[in-house]
Design an enzyme around this catalytic site. Structure first.
Site, PDB file in Angstrom:
ATOM      1  N   ALA A 125     -53.862  30.398  42.928  1.00 54.16           N
ATOM      2  CA  ALA A 125     -53.311  31.719  42.627  1.00 54.16           C
ATOM      3  C   ALA A 125     -54.080  32.778  43.405  1.00 54.16           C
ATOM      4  O   ALA A 125     -54.863  32.459  44.306  1.00 54.16           O
ATOM      5  CB  ALA A 125     -53.376  31.979  41.127  1.00 54.16           C
ATOM      6  N   ASN A 126     -53.861  34.032  43.104  1.00 54.85           N
ATOM      7  CA  ASN A 126     -54.616  35.119  43.743  1.00 54.85           C
ATOM      8  C   ASN A 126     -54.883  36.222  42.726  1.00 54.85           C
ATOM      9  O   ASN A 126     -54.446  36.135  41.587  1.00 54.85           O
ATOM     10  CB  ASN A 126     -53.858  35.632  44.973  1.00 54.85           C
TER      11      ASN A 126
END
Ligand code: CTP
Ligand code: CA
Length: 227
Positions: A33-34
């Protein structure tokens, strides 16, 4: 002065907004993810709704409350985001503010990866669909106005201008994410609005203010005599 008395210049317009990160699975329990908070995209959805638009918000996982009045389409992966966006068409306005993962794991495992003594698994990445480009280049149901974001460091305007042409969107909001700016995950944004008419440098302001000003610019675009 009450909300219901506010002018609704986008009444009758349909808008699609993407927001948040995407989660790309490695196996049933792990993902890539980020750090996107979703704040900018959610604020844009809320601002478009305040101006009277009928808003669908396609969003990755965030800690934010749903913006009032918007149809919420929660997704996790980029592929799900693309499908949810396509299902929301036709729209007049699309604003892609999501931080879509550029890559996902090729051949995600349907079993939890185990330490089997053979060392760590190698992850092979493959490119995700580009939702902004897909909407911009759609031949059958292209939104009348497609707005992208471009998170850049260095020659921010130059890179964002090239990105606008490459993707085929109408406007791009260039976002300065150089170290020292607070954009990613923060509450403020320093942006430049790039469109055919030229480049506007906006002062650093809160993400809600960026959203309100962008929604106003969109309303103006649809209400100018030549639009
Ligand atoms: N975007 C998208 N789908 C992707 C990647 C990006 O819709 N798979 C959208 C973002 O929501 C944003 C714009 O494209 O509106 C630009 O995203 P950005 O990450 O800056 O551009 P990329 O083309 O991914 O280029 P890079 O990350 O290599 O700079
Ligand atoms: Ca990217």
């Amino acid at each position: 002065f009450e909300e219901r008395d506010a002018p609704k210049p986008l009444k009758g317009k349909r808008a699609l907004v993407t927001s948040g990160p995407t989660f790309e699975p490695i196996d049933p329990v792990r993902y890539i993810a980020n750090r996107s908070s979703g704040r900018q995209g959610h604020a844009i959805a809320a601002a478009l709704h305040r101006l009277g638009a009928e808003v669908t918000l396609v969003t990755g996982p965030t800690r934010l409350a749903d913006p009032p009045g918007c149809a919420i389409r929660p997704i996790e992966t980029a592929r799900e985001m693309l499908a949810a966006c396509e299902a929301a068409l036709p729209v007049d306005i699309a604003v892609c503010a999501a931080a879509v993962a550029d890559w996902r794991v090729a051949g995600e495992s349907d079993r939890k990866l185990k330490k089997d003594g053979g060392g760590p698994p190698g992850l092979t990445l493959t490119e995700n669909p580009d939702i902004l480009a897909a909407l911009s280049q759609s031949t059958s149901q292209r939104p009348a106005l497609v707005v992208g974001f471009a998170a850049e460091t260095g020659n921010v305007v130059e890179y964002a201008t090239a990105k606008r042409i490459r993707k085929g969107c109408d406007w791009i909001v260039a976002n300065d994410v150089s170290p020292g700016t607070t954009t990613f995950g923060g509450s403020e944004n320093t942006v430049h609005l790039i469109r055919d008419g030229g480049i506007e440098d906006w002062p650093t302001m809160g993400k809600e203010a960026v959203a309100a000003r962008l929604a106003e610019a969109i309303a103006q675009h649809f209400n100018q005599p030549s639009a």
